[in-house]
Design an enzyme around this catalytic site. Structure first.
Site, mmCIF file in Angstrom:
data_model
loop_
_atom_site.group_PDB
_atom_site.id
_atom_site.type_symbol
_atom_site.label_atom_id
_atom_site.label_comp_id
_atom_site.label_asym_id
_atom_site.label_seq_id
_atom_site.Cartn_x
_atom_site.Cartn_y
_atom_site.Cartn_z
ATOM 1 C CG ASP A 12 -1.904 -1.107 1.240
ATOM 2 O OD1 ASP A 12 -2.483 -1.390 0.188
ATOM 3 O OD2 ASP A 12 -2.070 -1.730 2.294
ATOM 4 C CG HIS A 40 -1.234 -1.808 -8.022
ATOM 5 N ND1 HIS A 40 -0.332 -1.712 -7.014
ATOM 6 C CD2 HIS A 40 -0.660 -2.579 -8.959
ATOM 7 C CE1 HIS A 40 0.737 -2.412 -7.333
ATOM 8 N NE2 HIS A 40 0.557 -2.954 -8.505
#
Ligand code: GDP
Length: 425
Positions: A12, A40
């Protein structure tokens, strides 16, 4: 030549945006590990998309997107993602799936769920996408490669062998319904029909592309802390998240990888269980999570709230080292604009000693953060594309981090959108 975009931390970090940026100038974009268990976020001309299995080059018609042999291919999730793109008006991307990629089977997802249930309070915080059972089976030689879908007799025999073992586990350990081989076989025939148009010898494709001087981009999922060898084992994922694994996960040579761009956020965030020394709690955490809104207060795959904390130079220097980072992209610096002062974790106190080399998990468990406090810049810098126009305190903050992590910070991202980024060097 080959470039790799990888995570320096717990995942992340904002790799999606950086990959999207580098993808534009690439000919081939490759996913080489992991599965649909993380994602993503990409904000592009077509809108905002969460990609889990698809490589980030899918928004560009000139790119061939490769799902490498190192990936856990979940066919229903793969097809659903293609539909997600179609629904968003994205033209059909060019995608190749390696004939050696293994299939994430429906029983992997079940096994993951059953195991987390069995572990109860001791669970690893799995996303329950079947990733750990998938990779266990792969290395125990009980996996099924995509190419085997086209060999029906062999496939049936292998399914029978695999299910015989799984059913002992399902019936006697988990007390759940047994698997039906015929049903599984039919399901796999359905998968075959869906993915057949994409199946290819991607090893030869990528090697040829390199010989022709094309640009190949390797795109990693998660980050260095989640690597099963060098991360915070056992709170890791089950495939290698390091750039070096790009060689195994698609078949490029170590000497082909010329640039490794490690992505790290200007503060820390993590999803899932495991040690996180510079973690914040209470109001301070809530505020940072809230301000980081776009930077994802929720995991792109699970919707779980992210854990947040101060930038950790011990973990990030180590992350850059194990990745072999040649440069760093620092993301989400815009999020910190509200703070009077910003803390940076520059050491761990373990059993009364200050440590700056990232320790093994049992020691990490007892580590307490040692902080250095820097002044904040108290203004909104979102979208700034000229690095030298950033406030002095923000530039000093970046200089300090660079000095600590011993890797050049070349890009500083100031917002989630494609153009919201500045080049520092
Ligand atoms: P990945 O797992 O590393 O690919 O993480 P994501 O790509 O999902 O990124 C995490 C979040 O950060 C997403 O919501 C992005 O839109 C957001 N993001 C990326 N770069 C920036 C940035 O510079 N500023 C802000 N505010 N958000 C960013």
């Amino acid at each position: 030549m080959v470039k790799a975009i990888v995570g320096a931390n717990w995942g992340d970090e904002g790799k999606g945006k950086i990959t999207d940026m580098f993808a534009e100038k690439s000919d081939v974009v490759v996913r080489f590990q992991g599965g649909a268990n993380a994602g993503h976020t990409i904000i592009c001309d077509y809108g905002k998309f969460a990609l889990h299995l698809l490589p980030s080059g899918v928004f560009y018609p000139h790119i061939t997107n490769v799902i490498g042999n190192g990936v856990a291919l979940d066919v229903p999730r793969f097809m659903a993602e293609l539909q997600h793109l179609r629904d968003g008006g994205v033209p059909a991307p060019h995608i190749l799936i390696s004939e050696r990629t293994q299939l994430l089977m429906p029983y992997h997802v079940l096994q993951d769920q059953y195991e987390e249930e069995r572990l109860g309070g001791h669970a690893f915080g799995s996303t329950k996408s079947g990733i750990a059972p998938f990779y266990s089976d792969k290395y125990a030689k009980n996996g099924i490669q995509v190419c085997e879908l086209f060999e029906e007799k062999r496939l049936m025999e292998r399914l029978e062998q695999i299910c015989a073992v799984k059913n002992v586990l399902f019936e006697h350990l988990y007390h759940k319904p047994k698997l039906n081989v015929k049903e599984l076989f039919d399901q796999l025939m359905d998968y075959r029909e869906q993915i057949a148009p994409f199946v290819s010898n991607t090893l030869v494709f990528v090697k040829d592309a390199l010989r022709e001087g094309k640009e190949v981009l390797l795109e990693a999922q998660l980050g260095a802390m989640k690597d099963p060898d060098f991360g915070i084992y056992p709170f890791t994922t089950s495939s290698h998240t390091l750039a070096g694994f790009g060689c195994m996960g698609v078949g490029v040579a170590p000497s082909d990888i010329k640039q490794v761009i490690a992505v790290t956020k200007a503060y820390s965030s993590a999803v899932g269980a495991g040690d996180f020394v510079s973690e914040l709690f209470g109001d301070e955490a809530e505020e940072l999570r809230h301000r980081g809104g776009d930077a994802g207060e929720y995991g792109a795959t699970t919707g779980r709230p992210r854990r947040v904390g101060w930038f950790d130079t011990v973990a990030t220097r180590y992350g850059c080292m194990v990745q072999g980072a040649t440069e760093v992209a620092l993301t989400a610096i815009d999020v910190l604009g509200y703070l009077d002062e910003i803390k940076v974790c520059t050491g761990y106190e373990i059993d009364g000693k200050i440590v700056t080399d990232f320790p093994v998990t049992p020691l990490l468990d007892r580590a307490k953060p040692v902080y250095t406090t820097l002044p904040g810049w108290k203004c909104d810098i979102r979208g700034e594309t000229d690095y030298h126009k950033l406030p002095k305190q923000a530039q000093d903050y970046v200089d300090f981090l660079e000095e600590q992590i011993k890797t050049p910070i070349s890009l500083v991202s100031t917002g989630p959108k494609r153009h919201e980024i500045s080049r520092r060097r």
